[in-house]
Design a protein around this motif. Structure first.
Motif, PDB file in Angstrom:
ATOM      1  N   UNK A   1      37.925  -5.331  56.817  1.00 44.89           N
ATOM      2  CA  UNK A   1      38.145  -6.497  55.951  1.00 44.89           C
ATOM      3  C   UNK A   1      39.318  -6.328  54.978  1.00 44.89           C
ATOM      4  N   UNK A   2      39.965  -5.169  54.980  1.00 47.74           N
ATOM      5  CA  UNK A   2      41.018  -4.930  53.975  1.00 47.74           C
ATOM      6  C   UNK A   2      42.094  -6.017  53.902  1.00 47.74           C
ATOM      7  N   UNK A   3      42.562  -6.538  55.047  1.00 53.04           N
ATOM      8  CA  UNK A   3      43.654  -7.527  54.933  1.00 53.04           C
ATOM      9  C   UNK A   3      43.213  -8.908  54.439  1.00 53.04           C
ATOM     10  N   UNK A   4      41.898  -9.143  54.329  1.00 52.65           N
ATOM     11  CA  UNK A   4      41.440 -10.517  54.065  1.00 52.65           C
ATOM     12  C   UNK A   4      42.027 -11.143  52.796  1.00 52.65           C
ATOM     13  N   UNK A   5      42.016 -10.376  51.698  1.00 51.85           N
ATOM     14  CA  UNK A   5      42.507 -10.911  50.434  1.00 51.85           C
ATOM     15  C   UNK A   5      43.974 -11.333  50.545  1.00 51.85           C
ATOM     16  N   UNK A   6      44.776 -10.445  51.132  1.00 53.39           N
ATOM     17  CA  UNK A   6      46.208 -10.766  51.299  1.00 53.39           C
ATOM     18  C   UNK A   6      46.370 -12.014  52.161  1.00 53.39           C
ATOM     19  N   UNK A   7      45.577 -12.114  53.235  1.00 53.27           N
ATOM     20  CA  UNK A   7      45.683 -13.279  54.120  1.00 53.27           C
ATOM     21  C   UNK A   7      45.313 -14.566  53.376  1.00 53.27           C
ATOM     22  N   UNK A   8      44.325 -14.460  52.487  1.00 56.42           N
ATOM     23  CA  UNK A   8      43.957 -15.650  51.702  1.00 56.42           C
ATOM     24  C   UNK A   8      45.119 -16.072  50.803  1.00 56.42           C
ATOM     25  N   UNK A   9      45.737 -15.098  50.144  1.00 53.18           N
ATOM     26  CA  UNK A   9      46.864 -15.428  49.255  1.00 53.18           C
ATOM     27  C   UNK A   9      48.021 -16.046  50.037  1.00 53.18           C
ATOM     28  N   UNK A  10      48.298 -15.482  51.214  1.00 56.31           N
ATOM     29  CA  UNK A  10      49.400 -16.026  52.029  1.00 56.31           C
ATOM     30  C   UNK A  10      49.077 -17.439  52.501  1.00 56.31           C
ATOM     31  N   UNK A  11      47.812 -17.644  52.887  1.00 52.67           N
ATOM     32  CA  UNK A  11      47.415 -18.976  53.353  1.00 52.67           C
ATOM     33  C   UNK A  11      47.546 -19.997  52.209  1.00 52.67           C
ATOM     34  N   UNK A  12      47.151 -19.574  51.002  1.00 50.68           N
ATOM     35  CA  UNK A  12      47.265 -20.505  49.868  1.00 50.68           C
ATOM     36  C   UNK A  12      48.728 -20.868  49.604  1.00 50.68           C
ATOM     37  N   UNK A  13      49.605 -19.877  49.666  1.00 44.15           N
ATOM     38  CA  UNK A  13      51.032 -20.150  49.411  1.00 44.15           C
ATOM     39  C   UNK A  13      51.568 -21.159  50.439  1.00 44.15           C
ATOM     40  N   UNK A  14      51.137 -21.038  51.681  1.00 39.31           N
ATOM     41  CA  UNK A  14      51.607 -21.972  52.719  1.00 39.31           C
ATOM     42  C   UNK A  14      51.017 -23.370  52.490  1.00 39.31           C
ATOM     43  N   UNK A  15      49.786 -23.435  52.015  1.00 37.08           N
ATOM     44  CA  UNK A  15      49.192 -24.747  51.710  1.00 37.08           C
ATOM     45  C   UNK A  15      49.930 -25.402  50.539  1.00 37.08           C
ATOM     46  N   UNK A  16      50.390 -24.580  49.604  1.00 38.30           N
ATOM     47  CA  UNK A  16      51.236 -25.125  48.511  1.00 38.30           C
ATOM     48  C   UNK A  16      52.477 -25.757  49.085  1.00 38.30           C
ATOM     49  N   UNK A  17      53.092 -25.059  50.042  1.00 35.80           N
ATOM     50  CA  UNK A  17      54.316 -25.609  50.658  1.00 35.80           C
ATOM     51  C   UNK A  17      54.025 -26.935  51.348  1.00 35.80           C
ATOM     52  N   UNK A  18      52.795 -27.082  51.834  1.00 36.08           N
ATOM     53  CA  UNK A  18      52.411 -28.360  52.463  1.00 36.08           C
ATOM     54  C   UNK A  18      52.032 -29.410  51.411  1.00 36.08           C
ATOM     55  N   UNK A  19      52.152 -29.077  50.138  1.00 31.32           N
ATOM     56  CA  UNK A  19      51.909 -29.964  48.981  1.00 31.32           C
ATOM     57  C   UNK A  19      50.430 -30.332  48.768  1.00 31.32           C
ATOM     58  N   UNK A  20      49.505 -29.560  49.333  1.00 34.20           N
ATOM     59  CA  UNK A  20      48.106 -29.943  49.166  1.00 34.20           C
ATOM     60  C   UNK A  20      47.377 -29.135  48.083  1.00 34.20           C
ATOM     61  N   UNK A  21      48.097 -28.201  47.433  1.00 37.75           N
ATOM     62  CA  UNK A  21      47.497 -27.575  46.259  1.00 37.75           C
ATOM     63  C   UNK A  21      47.819 -28.454  45.051  1.00 37.75           C
ATOM     64  N   UNK A  22      47.351 -28.090  43.893  1.00 35.58           N
ATOM     65  CA  UNK A  22      47.774 -28.762  42.662  1.00 35.58           C
ATOM     66  C   UNK A  22      47.750 -27.735  41.530  1.00 35.58           C
ATOM     67  N   UNK A  23      48.148 -28.165  40.329  1.00 32.88           N
ATOM     68  CA  UNK A  23      48.279 -27.208  39.221  1.00 32.88           C
ATOM     69  C   UNK A  23      46.955 -26.504  38.922  1.00 32.88           C
ATOM     70  N   UNK A  24      45.854 -27.251  39.002  1.00 38.64           N
ATOM     71  CA  UNK A  24      44.555 -26.640  38.665  1.00 38.64           C
ATOM     72  C   UNK A  24      44.153 -25.594  39.693  1.00 38.64           C
ATOM     73  N   UNK A  25      44.337 -25.926  40.980  1.00 38.54           N
ATOM     74  CA  UNK A  25      44.004 -24.937  42.023  1.00 38.54           C
ATOM     75  C   UNK A  25      44.870 -23.696  41.858  1.00 38.54           C
ATOM     76  N   UNK A  26      46.157 -23.899  41.622  1.00 38.75           N
ATOM     77  CA  UNK A  26      47.061 -22.749  41.467  1.00 38.75           C
ATOM     78  C   UNK A  26      46.664 -21.908  40.248  1.00 38.75           C
ATOM     79  N   UNK A  27      46.308 -22.614  39.163  1.00 41.06           N
ATOM     80  CA  UNK A  27      45.946 -21.879  37.942  1.00 41.06           C
ATOM     81  C   UNK A  27      44.671 -21.062  38.154  1.00 41.06           C
TER      82      UNK A  27
END
Ligand code: PMV
Length: 306
Positions: free
Chosen positions: A225-251
């Motif tokens: 399971x070691x890579x899971x956290x990094x994969x979550x962070x990378x997935x979130x960054x890509x979702x930001x690029x797709x404009x579906x995050x917002x300031x509250x989620x990022x914060x």
């Protein structure tokens, strides 16, 4: 009295890209559930659907996701309208990315078909709830109905046969709820517009999310399971690029990481809803940081095969 239950769901990886053909991972969220009980009603009273805190029951004439579900079940079974009361209760917050729409439809279809003595197969139920999902979401990938009807972790690829996946080593997640949401059909529509304007820029983002889902599946199935956290962070960054995050989620993601979490990402449609956080070491501090940063609720859940 017949009672039927359906669980909520959590998307671990791959939301949005899954609409465009990439794989996603989702699991049942058993801490949250919708329940429908069915009781016989006086002769000639027809089918009534009772919602929590709503005095007037829904009837088949009303065009609503629940009455459509009931009508589709009756049509599927070739059954006339029964004299029956279906009573709904649910602990799944609405529009929060937990699949509440698919869960209430699933519980209702289960209760109705069971009480008519003809329980539906999972395959038929899944197809039926997908039809109802189209009313909520426009062009849903089908991931919500699939994980909710089959009640198993799924590696989901649109229009492909179901692939359950194994969880070698159960792991805990925190789920933080923001308390507001954007309808999924809006974020899905915005991502589609983004893609149509510049497919050459957006397709690689979908591809990278797909690669993350595959990698995460491998990690979860092998118990490494070691890579899971990094994969979550990378997935979130890509979702930001797709404009579906917002300031509250990022914060909130940042607050969780600052407090020692290994990974955090939004889960579901985005721009509100919820985020999932992997915090094996500093869970209490991370939970506190999430609440301080504005989460309305933090749910602890264990991701396991059963
Ligand atoms: O908002 P939710 O949890 O129902 O998320 C739906 C997931 C999406 O990938 C954004 C849409 C879909 O149909 O798969």
């Amino acid at each position: 009295m017949v009672k039927a239950v359906a669980f909520g769901k959590l998307i671990l990886f791959g939301e949005h890209a899954v609409v465009h053909g990439q794989p996603a991972l989702a699991v049942p969220l058993k801490a949250l559930q919708a329940t429908v009980s069915a009781e016989p009603a006086p002769l000639g009273s027809g089918l009534q659907i009772l919602l929590p805190d709503v005095a007037t029951p829904l009837r088949l004439e009303t065009h609503d996701a629940l009455t459509v579900t009931a009508q589709l079940v009756l049509t599927h079974l070739g059954a006339p309208e029964p004299d029956m009361v279906l009573r709904l209760s649910s602990s799944i917050p609405l529009q929060s990315g937990f699949g509440s729409g698919a869960a209430v439809s699933t519980a209702l279809a289960r209760a109705l078909s069971l009480t008519l003595g003809r329980p539906m197969s999972r395959e038929d139920l899944n197809a039926l709830v997908y039809e109802v999902e189209k009313i909520h979401h426009g062009t849903p990938s089908g991931i919500d109905n699939t994980v909710i009807v089959y009640e198993r972790p799924v590696f989901f690829v649109r229009n492909q046969t179901l692939e359950p996946f194994g969880i070698a080593q159960p792991f805990a997640l925190l789920v933080a709820r923001l308390g507001y949401a954007t309808p999924t059909h809006i974020t899905v529509g915005d991502v589609r517009t983004l893609y149509e304007h510049d497919p050459a820029a957006i397709q690689p983002i979908f591809d990278q999310i797909g690669a993350i889902s595959r990698h995460a599946r491998y990690a979860i199935e092998s118990g490494g399971l070691d890579p899971l956290g990094r994969l979550m962070n990378e997935n979130h960054a890509l979702l930001r690029e797709l404009t579906v995050s917002d300031d509250n989620l990022d914060r909130l993601c940042q607050a969780a990481l600052d407090a020692g979490a290994e990974g955090a990402k939004l889960s579901g449609g985005g721009r509100g809803g919820n985020l999932i956080v992997l915090a094996n070491k500093n869970r209490a501090a991370v939970q506190e940081a999430l609440l301080q940063a504005g989460a309305v609720e933090v749910i602890h859940t264990l991701i396991s095969e059963d």
